[in-house]
Motif scaffolding. Sequence first.
Motif, PDB file in Angstrom:
ATOM      1  N   VAL A   1       0.820  -1.214   0.000  1.00 39.43           N
ATOM      2  CA  VAL A   1       0.000   0.000   0.000  1.00 39.43           C
ATOM      3  C   VAL A   1       0.852   1.261   0.000  1.00 39.43           C
ATOM      4  O   VAL A   1       0.523   2.243  -0.674  1.00 39.43           O
ATOM      5  N   TYR A   2       1.966   1.244   0.713  1.00 40.52           N
ATOM      6  CA  TYR A   2       2.734   2.470   0.925  1.00 40.52           C
ATOM      7  C   TYR A   2       3.195   3.137  -0.369  1.00 40.52           C
ATOM      8  O   TYR A   2       3.109   4.370  -0.477  1.00 40.52           O
ATOM      9  N   PRO A   3       3.717   2.400  -1.391  1.00 37.56           N
ATOM     10  CA  PRO A   3       4.184   3.102  -2.593  1.00 37.56           C
ATOM     11  C   PRO A   3       3.107   3.916  -3.294  1.00 37.56           C
ATOM     12  O   PRO A   3       3.413   4.937  -3.929  1.00 37.56           O
ATOM     13  N   PHE A   4       1.846   3.495  -3.185  1.00 33.10           N
ATOM     14  CA  PHE A   4       0.776   4.227  -3.854  1.00 33.10           C
ATOM     15  C   PHE A   4       0.346   5.472  -3.080  1.00 33.10           C
ATOM     16  O   PHE A   4      -0.273   6.379  -3.642  1.00 33.10           O
ATOM     17  N   VAL A   5       0.678   5.524  -1.795  1.00 34.15           N
ATOM     18  CA  VAL A   5       0.255   6.648  -0.955  1.00 34.15           C
ATOM     19  C   VAL A   5       1.416   7.601  -0.667  1.00 34.15           C
ATOM     20  O   VAL A   5       1.199   8.757  -0.341  1.00 34.15           O
TER      21      VAL A   5
END
Length: 293
Positions: A274-278
């Motif tokens: 999730v982190y790379p997209f946020v």
Amino acid sequence: MSTTLNAPPLPARAAKGLVLLICCAVVILPFVSVVSTSLATREQVTRSGGLVLIPDEISFAAYDAILSGGVVTRAMLVSLFVTFGGTALSLISTALLAYGLSRLGSFGHRPLLMIVLFALLFTPGIIPSYLVVKSLGLVDSYWSLALPVMINAFNVIILRAFFMELPEEIIDSARIDGAGDVAILWRIVLPLSKGVLAVIALFYGVGYWNAFFAALLYLNDFSMWPLQLVLRTYVVNQTQLGVDQLGVSGQALPPQESLQMAILVLSIIPILLVYPFVQRHFTKGVLIGAVKG
């Protein structure tokens, strides 16, 4: 010419690069070791003494064992349910409260703002929190993992500051066209706040996913435990994983080190996905909402 003259000397740049390389290795090597151990065979784990840095042969036996329908599979489903459900509830309630506090002169504006600031500065202790949860009948209920932490005061302050930075002309023109507060929030404010909402959702999601202490306090039923509490039991406390816990039979279990590292990898993967997209929303979503001008 000026760029060349102002550039740091080669030894200084080499030293900086070496320090950066060492820092990256210190961060990356433990993670590589965890993943490698979870994929190693029994012979490799025994030969290396517990942790494997580079496996000679890849084996998914540890993942097959922990995902075969036993305690780890059930705990992961519980964590996903609590994380998605709790994040949705927290994001909705935080957005509603922050929007109400951003409208100066709204009903109960100042008392509610004082309550939020008080909650930001002072947190309740373990015993008062447990007594409140118990008096509400939430012990051994998944609501005990979400309701006590559903609204975070820090996130409310960030979202309120962002809402207050939105141009008043847009909101005033919507009111002239006959839009109410709900329509303005849904059609104008929230679409303009996707960046900060993504950041707040990540904050809540990571908090719900990594939480284990609330489950330790409020969930007495072992079958209701989330993944992080299972991780604490079988990895941190070094409790042995057996056939009864994994739900497998008629086959030899992988080494305990591989099983423990596989559980650890499963607890890390959702955040890494999730982190790379946020991540690209952090500067836009947090700094714009927290800094005037």
